[in-house]
Each structure stands twice: as structure tokens, then as C-alpha cells.
Design a protein around this motif. Structure first.
Motif, PDB file in Angstrom:
ATOM      1  N   LEU A  56       0.835  -1.198   0.000  1.00 45.29           N
ATOM      2  CA  LEU A  56       0.000   0.000   0.000  1.00 45.29           C
ATOM      3  C   LEU A  56       0.870   1.249   0.000  1.00 45.29           C
ATOM      4  N   ALA A  57       1.901   1.264   0.854  1.00 37.83           N
ATOM      5  CA  ALA A  57       2.767   2.428   0.954  1.00 37.83           C
ATOM      6  C   ALA A  57       3.491   2.685  -0.359  1.00 37.83           C
ATOM      7  N   ALA A  58       3.996   1.624  -0.989  1.00 39.15           N
ATOM      8  CA  ALA A  58       4.736   1.789  -2.238  1.00 39.15           C
ATOM      9  C   ALA A  58       3.836   2.314  -3.344  1.00 39.15           C
ATOM     10  N   ARG A  59       2.646   1.744  -3.477  1.00 38.03           N
ATOM     11  CA  ARG A  59       1.727   2.180  -4.540  1.00 38.03           C
ATOM     12  C   ARG A  59       1.260   3.613  -4.315  1.00 38.03           C
ATOM     13  N   ALA A  60       0.936   3.934  -3.065  1.00 34.99           N
ATOM     14  CA  ALA A  60       0.441   5.277  -2.767  1.00 34.99           C
ATOM     15  C   ALA A  60       1.528   6.317  -2.979  1.00 34.99           C
ATOM     16  N   LEU A  63       2.454   7.652  -6.340  1.00 35.67           N
ATOM     17  CA  LEU A  63       1.548   8.660  -6.886  1.00 35.67           C
ATOM     18  C   LEU A  63       1.587   9.959  -6.084  1.00 35.67           C
ATOM     19  N   GLY A  64       2.433  10.027  -5.068  1.00 37.82           N
ATOM     20  CA  GLY A  64       2.521  11.224  -4.233  1.00 37.82           C
ATOM     21  C   GLY A  64       1.477  11.282  -3.139  1.00 37.82           C
ATOM     22  N   ILE A  65       0.854  10.153  -2.815  1.00 40.93           N
ATOM     23  CA  ILE A  65      -0.229  10.095  -1.838  1.00 40.93           C
ATOM     24  C   ILE A  65       0.289   9.485  -0.537  1.00 40.93           C
ATOM     25  N   ALA A  66      -0.067  10.068   0.594  1.00 43.64           N
ATOM     26  CA  ALA A  66       0.260   9.458   1.884  1.00 43.64           C
ATOM     27  C   ALA A  66      -0.583   8.193   2.055  1.00 43.64           C
ATOM     28  N   PRO A  67       0.012   7.063   2.402  1.00 48.81           N
ATOM     29  CA  PRO A  67      -0.743   5.801   2.477  1.00 48.81           C
ATOM     30  C   PRO A  67      -1.971   5.878   3.374  1.00 48.81           C
ATOM     31  N   ASP A  91      -0.499  15.703  -0.337  1.00 52.19           N
ATOM     32  CA  ASP A  91      -0.362  14.245  -0.326  1.00 52.19           C
ATOM     33  C   ASP A  91      -1.694  13.577  -0.010  1.00 52.19           C
ATOM     34  N   GLY A  92      -2.799  14.276  -0.309  1.00 51.96           N
ATOM     35  CA  GLY A  92      -4.127  13.717  -0.088  1.00 51.96           C
ATOM     36  C   GLY A  92      -4.542  12.785  -1.210  1.00 51.96           C
ATOM     37  N   PHE A  93      -5.764  12.295  -1.112  1.00 55.50           N
ATOM     38  CA  PHE A  93      -6.274  11.282  -2.053  1.00 55.50           C
ATOM     39  C   PHE A  93      -7.604  11.724  -2.621  1.00 55.50           C
ATOM     40  N   HIS A  94      -7.836  11.387  -3.881  1.00 54.73           N
ATOM     41  CA  HIS A  94      -9.103  11.697  -4.543  1.00 54.73           C
ATOM     42  C   HIS A  94      -9.501  10.546  -5.457  1.00 54.73           C
TER      43      HIS A  94
END
Length: 227
Positions: A56-60, A63-67, A91-94
Motif C-alpha cells: 500500500l505504501a509503495a503504490r500510494a 503517486l505522491g499520496i500518503a498511504p 499528499d491527499g487522495f481523490h
């Protein structure tokens, strides 16, 4: 302050869904969300095996996203529009959820911060443009309206999960149920949601050798500072 999102414009989603053969992720697709009369608080609700934290951490982070900001949800008749998945602000998610049957859609935003009775009316709804915001406390979250948009916002540890849609689109009950169902992805949901990280992608923040240990943190440009 809510920061601008670096995401795909939501108005383009229906066109992309048609032109790309309705490409959707498995996360949240036609899953039953909790009833609209339940509280919006709660813990992760994934039903499969937990996602590997390192994966999860690597994929997030690729993309510049905090896991910790990666969430999925479920709403009957709605599925993730993969083209919408991306970073929000720093580093948010959408992501966005779209209904093929009704063409209704709502967005899921996760970003750092919190919502309180004091700052709720001062925080824009979605990516609004300054309309007056009304706030109604609802369980552990807030139901908020501004102009033609409405949302459910649920503060978690250091971040806020927001489900946003047009007021004449998904009903309040849909947003509320989606807010309650929001959870970190399990292994299958993560596979469908985020692309694999590039080979050798870091799972922890990279330490820079040119930042001094004291002072205001400005880079040290002296010869040999980077080793």
C-alpha cells in the motif's frame, strides 16, 4: 485551508467512462453500504484480507499520496472511475464514483486537517468557490451544503474523509452511507484501485543530504553537502 486538487476534472468522467469501455475498479463496485440511519463513525470495513502495508505504501507514494489517506467506499449502483484516482493537494487522495444507471456521481476526498464547529462554516465544500457553507452535526461527521453542492465529512486521526456531490445528484442518504462505509482498502481493493509501484520504489520518505540539522531547513549548497 483546503488545497487545490491535482485530479481529473469530474465533468469529463462520463465521457471517459464511455470512451474507455466503462473502465472501473473493483473497489466499491455495487457493494452494499451501511444503512442511512447509522452513525458515520467507525473503523475499517474491508471484508477481504488486509492489504500488505508495504505494498500500500509503495503504490500510494509512487503517486505522491500518503498511504493513510487511501480509502475506498461502497454505494449501491456506484463504482470507482479509475481515471479519477489521484493525488489531492499535497499528499491527499481523490477518486470519484459513478453510476452507469443514473449517471449520478460523487467524489471522495481525503486530506490532512480536521473539522470542528468553529472551522466547519469556513471550510469550502468540495472545491467550491466561496459560497456560504451550512454545517449540521451528524453522528461523528458533518453534513455540509454550499451553493449547489453537498457533502458528508468525517474527521479521522489527522485527516478528513469527504464525500461530495451535486445537490441534485446523489441523495444525502447516499453520501451518508458512503461516508460510513469508507475504509482503507483490503488486498483485492488495493489491486483494483492503485497501479503497481515502479520497480525499486521507496516505501519511506527519502532523506535529503543537503538539509542542515539546525536552522530553518533551507538547503545547504556548500560543496560536499550532499556527500
Amino acid at each position: 485551508m483546503i488545497r487545490a486538487a491535482r485530479v481529473l476534472p469530474l465533468l469529463l468522467l462520463p465521457l471517459l467512462l464511455v470512451s474507455c469501455g466503462t473502465e472501473e475498479a473493483g473497489a466499491g463496485a455495487d457493494t452494499g453500504a451501511a444503512g442511512a440511519d447509522a452513525g458515520t463513525g467507525g473503523t475499517d470495513k474491508g471484508t477481504g484480507s488486509p492489504a500488505d502495508p508495504a505494498e500500500l505504501a509503495a503504490r500510494a507514494r509512487a503517486l505522491g499520496i500518503a498511504p493513510e489517506h487511501v480509502y475506498v467506499t461502497g454505494a449501491p449502483g456506484f463504482a470507482v472511475a479509475q481515471q479519477s484516482v489521484g493525488v489531492f493537494g499535497g499528499d491527499g487522495f481523490h477518486t470519484a464514483y459513478f453510476s452507469q444507471k443514473t449517471h449520478a456521481q460523487f467524489e471522495l476526498f481525503v486530506d490532512r486537517g480536521t473539522l470542528t464547529a468553529e472551522n466547519c462554516p469556513k471550510t469550502q465544500v468540495g472545491q467550491g468557490s466561496g459560497e456560504a457553507v451550512t454545517c449540521e452535526r451528524d453522528g461523528d461527521g458533518w453534513y455540509r451544503k454550499a451553493g449547489g453542492r453537498h457533502e458528508y465529512a468525517v474527521p479521522r486521526d489527522g485527516h478528513v474523509i469527504r464525500l461530495v456531490g451535486d445537490a441534485n445528484g446523489p441523495a444525502r442518504a447516499v453520501l451518508r452511507a458512503a461516508a460510513e462505509a469508507a475504509h482503507h482498502p483490503d488486498a483485492a481493493e488495493l489491486t483494483a484501485l492503485l497501479p503497481p509501484a515502479p520497480e525499486g520504489a521507496a516505501t519511506e520518505p527519502v532523506e535529503r543530504g543537503d538539509l542542515p540539522p539546525v536552522g530553518d531547513g533551507a538547503p545547504d549548497n556548500e560543496v560536499g553537502a550532499s556527500g
